[in-house]
Design a protein around this motif. Structure first.
Motif, PDB file in Angstrom:
ATOM      1  N   GLN A  94       6.306  22.440   5.840  1.00  0.00           N
ATOM      2  CA  GLN A  94       6.390  21.809   7.161  1.00  0.00           C
ATOM      3  C   GLN A  94       5.405  20.639   7.263  1.00  0.00           C
ATOM      4  N   ASP A  95       4.196  20.836   6.761  1.00  0.00           N
ATOM      5  CA  ASP A  95       3.186  19.790   6.802  1.00  0.00           C
ATOM      6  C   ASP A  95       3.583  18.590   5.925  1.00  0.00           C
ATOM      7  N   SER A 100       0.846  -1.186   0.000  1.00  0.00           N
ATOM      8  CA  SER A 100       0.000   0.000   0.000  1.00  0.00           C
ATOM      9  C   SER A 100       0.882   1.236   0.000  1.00  0.00           C
ATOM     10  N   ALA A 101       0.265   2.347  -0.305  1.00  0.00           N
ATOM     11  CA  ALA A 101       0.974   3.622  -0.308  1.00  0.00           C
ATOM     12  C   ALA A 101       0.095   4.663   0.375  1.00  0.00           C
ATOM     13  N   ILE A 102       0.721   5.509   1.150  1.00  0.00           N
ATOM     14  CA  ILE A 102      -0.012   6.590   1.807  1.00  0.00           C
ATOM     15  C   ILE A 102       0.137   7.843   0.958  1.00  0.00           C
ATOM     16  N   ILE A 103      -0.987   8.384   0.542  1.00  0.00           N
ATOM     17  CA  ILE A 103      -1.022   9.618  -0.241  1.00  0.00           C
ATOM     18  C   ILE A 103      -1.797  10.638   0.578  1.00  0.00           C
ATOM     19  N   SER A 136       7.453  12.031   7.078  1.00  0.00           N
ATOM     20  CA  SER A 136       8.007  11.358   8.256  1.00  0.00           C
ATOM     21  C   SER A 136       7.041  10.316   8.817  1.00  0.00           C
ATOM     22  N   ALA A 137       5.745  10.537   8.596  1.00  0.00           N
ATOM     23  CA  ALA A 137       4.728   9.592   9.069  1.00  0.00           C
ATOM     24  C   ALA A 137       4.477   8.461   8.079  1.00  0.00           C
ATOM     25  N   GLY A 138       5.148   8.509   6.912  1.00  0.00           N
ATOM     26  CA  GLY A 138       5.049   7.406   5.972  1.00  0.00           C
ATOM     27  C   GLY A 138       4.421   7.726   4.633  1.00  0.00           C
ATOM     28  N   ALA A 139       4.014   8.950   4.412  1.00  0.00           N
ATOM     29  CA  ALA A 139       3.424   9.312   3.125  1.00  0.00           C
ATOM     30  C   ALA A 139       4.475   9.229   2.022  1.00  0.00           C
ATOM     31  N   VAL A 140       4.052   8.775   0.849  1.00  0.00           N
ATOM     32  CA  VAL A 140       4.971   8.660  -0.282  1.00  0.00           C
ATOM     33  C   VAL A 140       4.609   9.610  -1.423  1.00  0.00           C
ATOM     34  N   MET A 141       3.443  10.253  -1.322  1.00  0.00           N
ATOM     35  CA  MET A 141       3.026  11.195  -2.349  1.00  0.00           C
ATOM     36  C   MET A 141       2.140  12.251  -1.712  1.00  0.00           C
ATOM     37  N   VAL A 142       2.199  13.464  -2.276  1.00  0.00           N
ATOM     38  CA  VAL A 142       1.374  14.550  -1.747  1.00  0.00           C
ATOM     39  C   VAL A 142       0.632  15.240  -2.882  1.00  0.00           C
ATOM     40  N   HIS A 143      -0.600  15.623  -2.603  1.00  0.00           N
ATOM     41  CA  HIS A 143      -1.401  16.431  -3.522  1.00  0.00           C
ATOM     42  C   HIS A 143      -1.696  17.714  -2.771  1.00  0.00           C
ATOM     43  N   LEU A 144      -1.233  18.843  -3.299  1.00  0.00           N
ATOM     44  CA  LEU A 144      -1.432  20.088  -2.562  1.00  0.00           C
ATOM     45  C   LEU A 144      -1.877  21.202  -3.486  1.00  0.00           C
ATOM     46  N   HIS A 145      -2.339  22.271  -2.861  1.00  0.00           N
ATOM     47  CA  HIS A 145      -2.807  23.447  -3.590  1.00  0.00           C
ATOM     48  C   HIS A 145      -2.004  24.659  -3.140  1.00  0.00           C
ATOM     49  N   ALA A 146      -1.323  25.291  -4.089  1.00  0.00           N
ATOM     50  CA  ALA A 146      -0.580  26.508  -3.779  1.00  0.00           C
ATOM     51  C   ALA A 146      -1.570  27.633  -3.484  1.00  0.00           C
ATOM     52  N   ARG A 147      -1.135  28.579  -2.716  1.00  0.00           N
ATOM     53  CA  ARG A 147      -1.968  29.725  -2.343  1.00  0.00           C
ATOM     54  C   ARG A 147      -1.282  31.014  -2.762  1.00  0.00           C
ATOM     55  N   ASN A 148      -2.092  32.039  -2.979  1.00  0.00           N
ATOM     56  CA  ASN A 148      -1.541  33.361  -3.295  1.00  0.00           C
ATOM     57  C   ASN A 148      -1.301  34.138  -2.009  1.00  0.00           C
ATOM     58  N   GLU A 149      -0.923  35.410  -2.136  1.00  0.00           N
ATOM     59  CA  GLU A 149      -0.604  36.219  -0.954  1.00  0.00           C
ATOM     60  C   GLU A 149      -1.800  36.441  -0.039  1.00  0.00           C
ATOM     61  N   LYS A 150      -3.010  36.211  -0.538  1.00  0.00           N
ATOM     62  CA  LYS A 150      -4.226  36.346   0.283  1.00  0.00           C
ATOM     63  C   LYS A 150      -4.649  35.019   0.905  1.00  0.00           C
ATOM     64  N   GLY A 151      -3.886  33.954   0.635  1.00  0.00           N
ATOM     65  CA  GLY A 151      -4.206  32.639   1.177  1.00  0.00           C
ATOM     66  C   GLY A 151      -5.234  31.882   0.367  1.00  0.00           C
ATOM     67  N   LEU A 152      -5.530  32.346  -0.844  1.00  0.00           N
ATOM     68  CA  LEU A 152      -6.518  31.698  -1.696  1.00  0.00           C
ATOM     69  C   LEU A 152      -5.842  30.786  -2.718  1.00  0.00           C
ATOM     70  N   HIS A 153      -6.535  29.741  -3.124  1.00  0.00           N
ATOM     71  CA  HIS A 153      -6.015  28.791  -4.103  1.00  0.00           C
ATOM     72  C   HIS A 153      -5.541  29.529  -5.349  1.00  0.00           C
ATOM     73  N   SER A 154      -4.391  29.106  -5.871  1.00  0.00           N
ATOM     74  CA  SER A 154      -3.819  29.765  -7.038  1.00  0.00           C
ATOM     75  C   SER A 154      -3.228  28.749  -7.996  1.00  0.00           C
ATOM     76  N   LEU A 155      -3.509  28.951  -9.281  1.00  0.00           N
ATOM     77  CA  LEU A 155      -2.882  28.156 -10.329  1.00  0.00           C
ATOM     78  C   LEU A 155      -1.739  28.921 -10.977  1.00  0.00           C
ATOM     79  N   ASP A 156      -1.476  30.118 -10.500  1.00  0.00           N
ATOM     80  CA  ASP A 156      -0.415  30.965 -11.058  1.00  0.00           C
ATOM     81  C   ASP A 156       0.944  30.288 -10.856  1.00  0.00           C
TER      82      ASP A 156
END
Length: 74
Positions: free
Chosen positions: A38-39, A10-13, A45-65
């Motif tokens: 950091q997260d 198995s893999a932790i994502i 460290s807890a065993g995850a092998v892949m991450v899916h994340l969303h970048a944020r802009n200077e206002k903390g909102l989701h950004s595709l920039d």
């Protein structure tokens, strides 16, 4: 590799932040570059092998920039 061995692998994502939620929804949601990194390190460290994340802009909102996304990959 036997079928039994393959079925036990198995893999932790992880997805430490979403595109819509903000720190108003949950104060611990990682939105800054430092918080996200950091997260992700803690998840690895807890065993995850892949991450899916969303970048944020200077206002903390989701950004595709590209300018908001590149710092998370360098």
């Amino acid at each position: 590799m036997s079928n039994l061995t393959m079925s036990l692998q198995s893999a932790i994502i992880v997805a430490p932040n979403g595109a819509r939620k903000t720190q108003k929804d949950h104060p611990a949601l990682p939105v800054t570059r430092g918080e996200i990194i950091q997260d992700v390190i803690a998840c690895r460290s807890a065993g995850a092998v892949m991450v899916h994340l969303h970048a944020r802009n200077e206002k903390g909102l989701h950004s595709l920039d590209v300018a908001d996304n590149l710092p998370l990959y360098n």
